[in-house]
Scaffold this motif. Structure first.
Motif, mmCIF file in Angstrom:
data_model
loop_
_atom_site.group_PDB
_atom_site.id
_atom_site.type_symbol
_atom_site.label_atom_id
_atom_site.label_comp_id
_atom_site.label_asym_id
_atom_site.label_seq_id
_atom_site.Cartn_x
_atom_site.Cartn_y
_atom_site.Cartn_z
ATOM 1 N N GLU A 255 0.832 -1.205 0.000
ATOM 2 C CA GLU A 255 0.000 0.000 0.000
ATOM 3 C C GLU A 255 0.865 1.253 0.000
ATOM 4 N N THR A 256 1.922 1.254 0.793
ATOM 5 C CA THR A 256 2.819 2.397 0.844
ATOM 6 C C THR A 256 3.502 2.594 -0.507
ATOM 7 N N THR A 257 3.923 1.506 -1.128
ATOM 8 C CA THR A 257 4.538 1.595 -2.448
ATOM 9 C C THR A 257 3.535 2.144 -3.457
ATOM 10 N N GLY A 258 2.293 1.723 -3.340
ATOM 11 C CA GLY A 258 1.243 2.252 -4.216
ATOM 12 C C GLY A 258 1.046 3.736 -4.025
ATOM 13 N N GLN A 259 1.108 4.184 -2.774
ATOM 14 C CA GLN A 259 0.979 5.616 -2.502
ATOM 15 C C GLN A 259 2.156 6.381 -3.078
ATOM 16 N N ILE A 260 3.354 5.824 -2.960
ATOM 17 C CA ILE A 260 4.555 6.464 -3.530
ATOM 18 C C ILE A 260 4.398 6.599 -5.039
ATOM 19 N N MET A 261 3.956 5.530 -5.670
ATOM 20 C CA MET A 261 3.777 5.550 -7.122
ATOM 21 C C MET A 261 2.691 6.545 -7.538
ATOM 22 N N HIS A 262 1.604 6.601 -6.773
ATOM 23 C CA HIS A 262 0.521 7.532 -7.091
ATOM 24 C C HIS A 262 1.002 8.980 -6.998
ATOM 25 N N ARG A 263 1.741 9.302 -5.938
ATOM 26 C CA ARG A 263 2.262 10.655 -5.760
ATOM 27 C C ARG A 263 3.235 11.013 -6.889
ATOM 28 N N ALA A 264 4.089 10.068 -7.265
ATOM 29 C CA ALA A 264 5.038 10.313 -8.350
ATOM 30 C C ALA A 264 4.306 10.546 -9.666
ATOM 31 N N GLU A 265 3.311 9.735 -9.937
ATOM 32 C CA GLU A 265 2.561 9.894 -11.179
ATOM 33 C C GLU A 265 1.805 11.223 -11.219
ATOM 34 N N SER A 266 1.272 11.667 -10.081
ATOM 35 C CA SER A 266 0.561 12.945 -10.081
ATOM 36 C C SER A 266 1.536 14.094 -10.339
ATOM 37 N N ARG A 267 2.751 14.008 -9.794
ATOM 38 C CA ARG A 267 3.753 15.046 -10.064
ATOM 39 C C ARG A 267 4.190 15.031 -11.518
ATOM 40 N N LYS A 268 4.374 13.837 -12.070
ATOM 41 C CA LYS A 268 4.763 13.741 -13.478
ATOM 42 C C LYS A 268 3.651 14.254 -14.387
ATOM 43 N N THR A 269 2.416 13.949 -14.041
ATOM 44 C CA THR A 269 1.286 14.447 -14.825
ATOM 45 C C THR A 269 1.250 15.973 -14.790
ATOM 46 N N PHE A 270 1.491 16.543 -13.617
ATOM 47 C CA PHE A 270 1.552 18.002 -13.480
ATOM 48 C C PHE A 270 2.640 18.571 -14.380
ATOM 49 N N LEU A 271 3.828 17.987 -14.356
ATOM 50 C CA LEU A 271 4.933 18.494 -15.178
ATOM 51 C C LEU A 271 4.638 18.330 -16.667
ATOM 52 N N ARG A 272 4.001 17.217 -17.032
ATOM 53 C CA ARG A 272 3.623 17.041 -18.446
ATOM 54 C C ARG A 272 2.609 18.094 -18.877
ATOM 55 N N SER A 273 1.679 18.436 -17.991
ATOM 56 C CA SER A 273 0.685 19.451 -18.352
ATOM 57 C C SER A 273 1.343 20.816 -18.525
ATOM 58 N N ILE A 274 2.366 21.087 -17.712
ATOM 59 C CA ILE A 274 3.103 22.342 -17.854
ATOM 60 C C ILE A 274 3.826 22.384 -19.191
ATOM 61 N N ILE A 275 4.412 21.258 -19.585
ATOM 62 C CA ILE A 275 5.121 21.197 -20.863
ATOM 63 C C ILE A 275 4.158 21.437 -22.011
ATOM 64 N N LYS A 276 2.982 20.817 -21.949
ATOM 65 C CA LYS A 276 2.011 20.943 -23.033
ATOM 66 C C LYS A 276 1.461 22.359 -23.147
ATOM 67 N N THR A 277 1.327 23.065 -22.029
ATOM 68 C CA THR A 277 0.764 24.407 -22.066
ATOM 69 C C THR A 277 1.836 25.490 -22.186
ATOM 70 N N ALA A 278 3.112 25.067 -22.205
ATOM 71 C CA ALA A 278 4.203 26.042 -22.288
ATOM 72 C C ALA A 278 4.165 26.736 -23.641
ATOM 73 N N PRO A 279 4.403 28.044 -23.657
ATOM 74 C CA PRO A 279 4.416 28.766 -24.923
ATOM 75 C C PRO A 279 5.568 28.295 -25.797
ATOM 76 N N SER A 280 5.330 28.273 -27.089
ATOM 77 C CA SER A 280 6.391 27.844 -28.007
ATOM 78 C C SER A 280 7.208 29.066 -28.419
ATOM 79 N N GLN A 281 8.055 29.502 -27.513
ATOM 80 C CA GLN A 281 8.873 30.683 -27.773
ATOM 81 C C GLN A 281 10.188 30.343 -28.428
#
Length: 102
Positions: free
Chosen positions: A71-97
């Protein structure tokens, strides 16, 4: 922490927004912004690997409550995936300068 967001994500977003707002005065900030996103993604991956390794080390040395460790490992993985999803969303919305830089 307001809105259920991770405090680290709020700080990261604030820094990225600041860098984004000041790219007109300093073109190198575009590259800094991309570097931070990549570094945070890498850091999340490494922290996850270390946490899972320590969970496995504790499990093999103590030999207790395997279900709790899963369960703890699952929580670690869930937290990591949510952070990665956040960073991916930032990349996708980043201006193409990059196309406007010379």
């Amino acid at each position: 922490v307001s809105g259920g967001e991770d405090e680290i994500q709020q700080l990261q977003k604030a820094l990225l927004d600041y860098l984004d707002e000041n790219t007109e005065t300093d073109a190198s900030l575009v590259f800094s912004r991309k570097f931070y996103i990549a570094q945070w993604f890498r850091d999340t991956t490494m922290e996850t690997e270390k946490a899972i390794k320590s969970q496995k080390d504790e499990d093999s040395s103590e030999g207790t409550h395997h279900a709790k460790d899963v369960e703890t490992t699952g929580q670690i993985m869930h937290r990591a995936e949510s952070r990665k999803t956040f960073l991916r969303s930032i990349i996708k919305t980043a201006p193409s300068q990059f196309s406007t830089l010379k």
